[in-house]
Design an enzyme around this catalytic site. Structure first.
Site, PDB file in Angstrom:
ATOM      1  N   GLY B 258       0.940  -1.340  -0.021  1.00  0.00           N
ATOM      2  CA  GLY B 258      -0.173  -0.041   0.117  1.00  0.00           C
ATOM      3  C   GLY B 258       0.833   1.184   0.117  1.00  0.00           C
ATOM      4  O   GLY B 258       0.789   1.855  -0.858  1.00  0.00           O
ATOM      5  N   GLU B 745       7.606   3.071   8.393  1.00  0.00           N
ATOM      6  CA  GLU B 745       8.052   4.174   7.545  1.00  0.00           C
ATOM      7  C   GLU B 745       9.671   4.572   7.904  1.00  0.00           C
ATOM      8  O   GLU B 745      10.382   5.210   7.013  1.00  0.00           O
ATOM      9  CB  GLU B 745       7.332   5.366   7.921  1.00  0.00           C
ATOM     10  CG  GLU B 745       6.060   4.935   6.927  1.00  0.00           C
ATOM     11  CD  GLU B 745       4.867   5.751   7.709  1.00  0.00           C
ATOM     12  OE1 GLU B 745       4.285   6.704   7.075  1.00  0.00           O
ATOM     13  OE2 GLU B 745       4.212   4.988   8.414  1.00  0.00           O
TER      14      GLU B 745
END
Lengths: 328, 785
Positions: B258, B745
């Site tokens: 994603g 991240e």
């Protein structure tokens, strides 16, 4: 994608006959180029004629050089001992291209006929003189980073052939055997096979309607044996060349007796540089000579805003390739 | 007196947690049993939709010729703005925005009028019995758009720059200030001023976005959607369609990546639902790869000018950041680079200004470390400049400016192990052997260089629910409406549940990806692991509380008449704290009570501190600002350091990364195997942004020229060396129950700077425009050092 019919041809005559009956039909071998174009709506053949059963196979020594059947796949040719030994640049040009999966599918004939990666050609939403003659070329003032600087015209600056193999073939005087609908064969040197865009970028080569590539023959030569193919790209693999060079040298006693030079990624067609060869032949195999050859090769370059770097890159690529071969 | 046992005192005993368990869904994936959203083909009467998009970037639709398309076999319907049923609400109104919730990213909804605002905007939808029929009919459909001159980007001469600050609906940051940055910079003995650019990047997950909409009744919709958050998507669709949330069900069992682009609701999902309703059949829509470049957002093209002022010793005095980027016609979106700029180093004076230009593009969106990734390229490159200018080792200058507290809030860190990251990374890399002078290390034709950079990512506040159902036979089913992006959520939450319940991982079935399960946040912003683990933990506590209450009133239990607060649970055994020998296994207790199973429900918090969370009333996890206050009074971040070696070919302009070390301090690492993969993936994506990724828009036509994976380059295996990844053992008591910080991240943050810094060390040239392609290296090599 349009509906299409599919048939398998058992002989060249049957294949060419099919295209005679239906000129919009297309031959298909590995399909690695054609299917992409069909999915993108850029090719809409009503009929696909599968030619993979045609006897255009084999890699064999002939009196004119090494003859490679057009239906051999890229890996088979690239890894063939005769190719590796006699034409290192040809082997490297094949094995540095695409991915193993694609190389197992793609035929030599299909590779020679692959179409440009110019983004404006590949997307029917854009104008493109190659796709729709007269519609214009946004690449001239747009995204031309990857496009050609040699042999280009105001109608088209695409590298019509984006690949590697034909660059090496052009360097080493390879000759294509073509067969037309009448069963007649003719021989066309690779250097004369591709057409420059001029005002007719839609016409990319000298193939007549329905004509097939049967084989490619590469003459035996000392400069072919001592050769290399250098490919430059920002990604280490699975990318087209920003610039490439296929070079071969026959050096004796420090003097270049014969030289072959072709550039990829920078020409509207695989770019044989006889200018560079002229500089090299008879000259000492030194860096100064190589640099002079590189300057000569790019003399006619017509760079644009985003591809001006290719002048220097192609020169440096050529010099590096010549150094590699001379040092070998 | 509260007689509830205070189970929150101790995190669960870790047995499975922290182990390198292989993916529990691995077998399903490699055998093809795992069903992705486009693979629910069993639905009766399923038909296929294909979106027809605009060729041009600006104009008006002036006509359709559908005669040829209508005649094609299998065509069921052709929808345009003239006949497609309208959504009840859209993000264009305040009411709609509120109903749709936090997943609205692009407020514009296509197919509502004749206006075209970006190339690739949907202008028609063709529905047919097969995909091929729909594609073919779409190709035959003619849409006439009268074109107007578009604005391609902030660099376009027609672009008008503006500061979005102060606008109530602005996502962009506007202006931020601390101290007197301009004056402090002007007076600073050492200064670095530089401008950086970042190309438009696209997420390009392997799995394209896909939606299957199935109206099970006139007012009940089930959607199989490739989304990072089924609960968010459920709320969004209920808003668009005017349905109670309960009547919308969203299912995402597996997701093929994603990176942020499947977090928000995008028009194609809504359009599929509208189309399915109109044709009265389940409709499947899968975006093509080119459509993935114009349908689900992107990282915006941007320019950053950074000014650093420092003492002669290298201590930062002032930091001024100015960012200009491209946004859409409707939304003031910009990645918040300045959040990162303002907190990473101790610096008394700080100012950040954002400027936007509205162009004919769709709205950009969150892409892996939005703001931190490009922001770190600028800050970590400029800091490297400063280090060289002052003759300080790049690690030393970072230690010198280490922020012992969060400079943007003054709060203490909940935990921070950045110094250990530098130290361990340097040791693993061999940094001490670094030549302090640049441009001096040669290996044949190559110039070799080393660079490093700091990474950080915030612990974003989040909360969500979980249900655990423990069976007396020793099995358990654990449920959260989470999604697994392919990162290992199935696996790590199975491990957490196993430890919370005191059973083996293979006795746990963790169910996720369905909005009928307990509502939770999206898997995004690195919040997934922390939120879900915390929720499962609290649900397990709820279960143990119920069982404890049972035991103390059960005359046959060894714990009969004990006070609940005196009871603890260790590996599934309820026992007296003071006398652990006295107790019993949950199975014995349940069997005696004639219970086959029992459920616990819990609400977990991430980033707000689990202890303070206990004291808080249950909040609705779908509220936009849920958990935004930090009850613990701590600033919460993960930290890390990257070390990179490059080989630069100065004549051919190529850059290859030849050595890589990442050390991350991300709280408790639930599974070192999946965590390592996360870090490798993040660093690889960062190397892609550094050296090759760029989506190119034609400067005149504002249409992408390379929207495919042959021409938009991401790294291949040959581009990535064997990476060394380590984690610093870190215990953070404030983040959440398990002290998990989330690592989705952080590994992309600082990566491009580490590459650029290594190139500087190799060549003596600073490259500030991403991606650093051979043309830019050659141009730099022509410049004097």
């Amino acid at each position: 994608m349009n509906d299409f019919s599919y048939t398998q041809a058992a002989t060249a005559k049957e294949a060419t006959g099919r295209l005679k009956d239906q000129p919009q039909a297309a031959y298909i071998a590995g399909g690695t180029t054609l299917l992409d174009l069909m999915k993108a709506g850029l090719a809409e053949p009503p009929l696909l004629v599968d030619i993979t059963r045609l006897p255009f196979k084999g890699i064999e020594q002939t009196k004119n050089g090494l003859r490679i059947g057009a239906l051999e796949n890229m890996n088979a040719v690239g890894e063939h001992p005769l190719v590796v030994q006699q034409y290192p640049a040809v082997s490297q040009s094949l094995l540095l291209a695409a991915s193993p999966q694609l190389r197992n599918m793609a035929s030599i004939g299909g590779n020679i006929l692959q179409r440009t990666r110019c983004g404006y050609f590949r997307d029917a939403a854009f104008p493109c003189n190659k796709r729709v003659p007269g519609s214009g070329c946004p690449a001239l003032t747009g995204d031309n980073h990857n496009l050609a600087i040699l042999g280009v015209s105001d109608a088209c600056i695409a590298n019509a052939y984006p690949g590697d193999l034909s660059v090496a073939l052009a360097a080493f005087d390879a000759v294509l055997t073509l067969e037309n609908a009448k069963g007649k064969e003719r021989q066309v040197p690779v250097t004369e096979f591709y057409l420059l865009p001029g005002t007719t970028p839609q016409k990319e080569n000298v193939l007549e309607a329905g004509e097939l590539i049967v084989a490619v023959t590469i003459p035996t030569a000392a400069h072919a044996q001592r050769s290399t193919y250098l490919k430059v790209r920002e990604r280490a693999s699975y990318a087209y060349a920003l610039a490439s060079a296929a070079v071969g040298l026959d050096v004796q006693g420090g003097t270049i007796r014969s030289a072959r030079v072709a550039l990829g990624g920078v020409g509207a067609q695989p770019w044989r540089s006889r200018e560079a060869e002229q500089v090299l032949t008879g000259a000492p195999a030194t860096e100064a000579t190589f640099k002079a050859a590189a300057t000569a090769a790019l003399q006619g370059a017509r760079p644009r805003e985003h591809n001006a770097y290719k002048v220097e890159l192609a020169q440096n690529t050529l010099v590096r390739a010549l150094q590699q071969v001379a040092g070998a | 007196m509260n007689s509830e046992p205070a189970f929150f005192e101790t995190p669960p005993q870790t047995v499975a947690v922290g182990q390198p368990l292989s993916r529990v869904d691995g077998r399903a994936k490699v055998t093809g049993a795992a069903k992705y959203s486009a693979e629910f083909n069993h639905l009766p009467g399923l038909v296929h939709a294909v979106i027809k998009t605009s060729d041009v970037a600006k104009g008006r639709v002036t006509g359709f010729d559908s005669s040829a398309a209508q005649r094609e076999p299998g065509v069921l319907a052709i929808f345009t703005h003239q006949n497609l049923p309208k959504p009840v609400l859209t993000g264009e109104t305040k009411e709609g925005k509120e109903a749709i919730g936090p997943s609205i990213q692009m407020t514009f909804m296509p197919l509502q009028s004749d206006q075209v605002f970006y190339a690739g905007q949907p202008v028609a939808i063709v529905v047919a019995d097969t995909l091929e029929h729909a594609q073919h009919a779409a190709a035959k459909l003619r849409v006439t758009v009268t074109p107007e001159a578009p604005v391609a980007s902030y660099q376009d001469a027609k672009a008008q720059l503006f500061n979005p600050g102060g606008k109530p609906d602005a996502d962009a940051e506007g202006t931020k200030r601390r101290g007197k940055a301009a004056a402090a910079f002007a007076a600073a003995p050492a200064q670095v001023t530089a401008t950086y650019t970042h190309a438009t990047n696209h997420h390009n997950p392997m799995e394209p976005s896909a939606t299957i909409a199935h109206w099970e009744a006139a007012d009940r919709l089930t959607v199989y959607d490739a989304t990072q958050g089924v609960s968010w998507q459920q709320r969004a669709l209920s808003g668009f369609l005017g349905l109670p949330m309960e009547q919308v069900r969203v299912i995402t069992k597996y997701l093929g990546g994603g990176f942020g682009c499947k977090g928000p609701i995008w028009p194609h999902s809504v359009l599929t639902a509208l189309t399915a309703k109109a044709v009265g059949r389940p409709v499947k829509l899968v975006l093509t790869r080119p459509q993935m470049f114009t349908s689900v957002g992107h990282r915006e093209d941007q320019e950053q000018t950074l000014r650093l002022g420092a003492t002669k010793e290298g201590k930062l005095l002032a930091l001024l950041h100015e960012k200009t980027s491209t946004t859409s016609q409707w939304d003031d979106y910009a990645e918040t680079n300045s959040k990162f700029m303002g907190m990473l180093y101790q610096c008394p004076n700080f100012e950040a200004i954002t400027k936007l230009a509205k162009a004919n593009v769709m709205t950009p969106t969150w892409m892996r470390a939005p703001g931190e990734a490009p922001g770190s390229f600028a800050l970590e490159s400029s800091l490297d400049d400063l280090a060289y200018q002052l003759g300080i080792d790049p690690i030393q200058i970072r230690l010198l400016n280490h922020a012992d507290k969060d400079p943007s809030t003054g709060q203490p860190w909940s935990s921070k192990s950045l110094k250990q990251c530098y130290q361990r990374g340097a040791a693993l890399f061999g940094w001490s052997k670094r030549n302090p002078k640049n441009g001096l290390t040669r290996d044949g034709k190559y110039l070799v260089g080393w660079g490093m950079a700091t990474a950080t990512y915030p612990v974003n506040n989040s909360q969500g629910n979980a249900r655990v159902r423990l069976y007396a036979d020793g099995h358990a089913v654990v449920q959260v409406a989470a999604t697994d992006l392919g990162t290992g959520t199935y696996t790590v939450i199975t491990q957490v549940a196993a430890d919370c319940l005191g059973i083996a991982p293979d006795k746990v079935r963790f169910e996720l990806g369905d909005s009928v399960l307990p509502t939770t946040n999206i898997s995004g912003g690195s919040m997934g692991a922390g939120t879900f683990s915390s929720s499962v933990y609290t649900a397990s506590q709820d279960l143990w509380q119920k069982l404890t209450k049972m035991a103390v009133v059960d005359a046959k239990s060894p714990l009969f008449k004990a006070k609940p607060t005196e009871v603890e649970v260790v590996k599934g055994r309820l026992q007296l704290k003071a006398n652990p020998g006295k107790g019993e296994d949950f199975a014995a207790l349940m069997k005696r009570g004639n219970l086959t199973d029992l459920e616990g429900f819990g609400q977990g918090h991430y980033g707000a501190g689990y202890e303070s969370a206990q004291a808080r009333p249950a909040a609705n996890s779908k509220s936009d600002d849920a958990g935004k206050e930090d009850h613990s009074g701590h600033a919460m971040h993960s930290f890390g350091a990257h070390f990179c070696e490059v080989r630069v070919d100065p004549e051919l302009g190529t850059v290859r990364v030849t050595k890589w070390v990442s050390v991350v301090a991300g709280g408790r690492i639930l599974n070192p195997k999946t965590a390592r993969s996360q870090v490798i993936g993040g660093a690889t994506m960062g190397i892609g942004a550094a050296l090759m990724e760029q989506a190119v828009r034609d400067p005149h036509l504002a249409r992408y020229t390379n929207p495919n994976l042959a021409d938009y380059h991401v790294p291949v295996n040959a581009d990535i060396p064997d990476m060394t990844v380590e984690f610093i053992d870190e215990h953070d008591p404030y983040i959440n129950a398990l002290g998990v910080k989330g690592i989705g991240e952080i590994a992309i943050v600082g990566t491009a700077a580490a590459v650029g810094n290594a190139i500087f060390h190799a060549t003596g040239r600073r490259l500030r425009d991403l991606p650093i392609t051979p043309d830019k290296v050659l141009a730099a090599m022509r410049q004097p050092v």
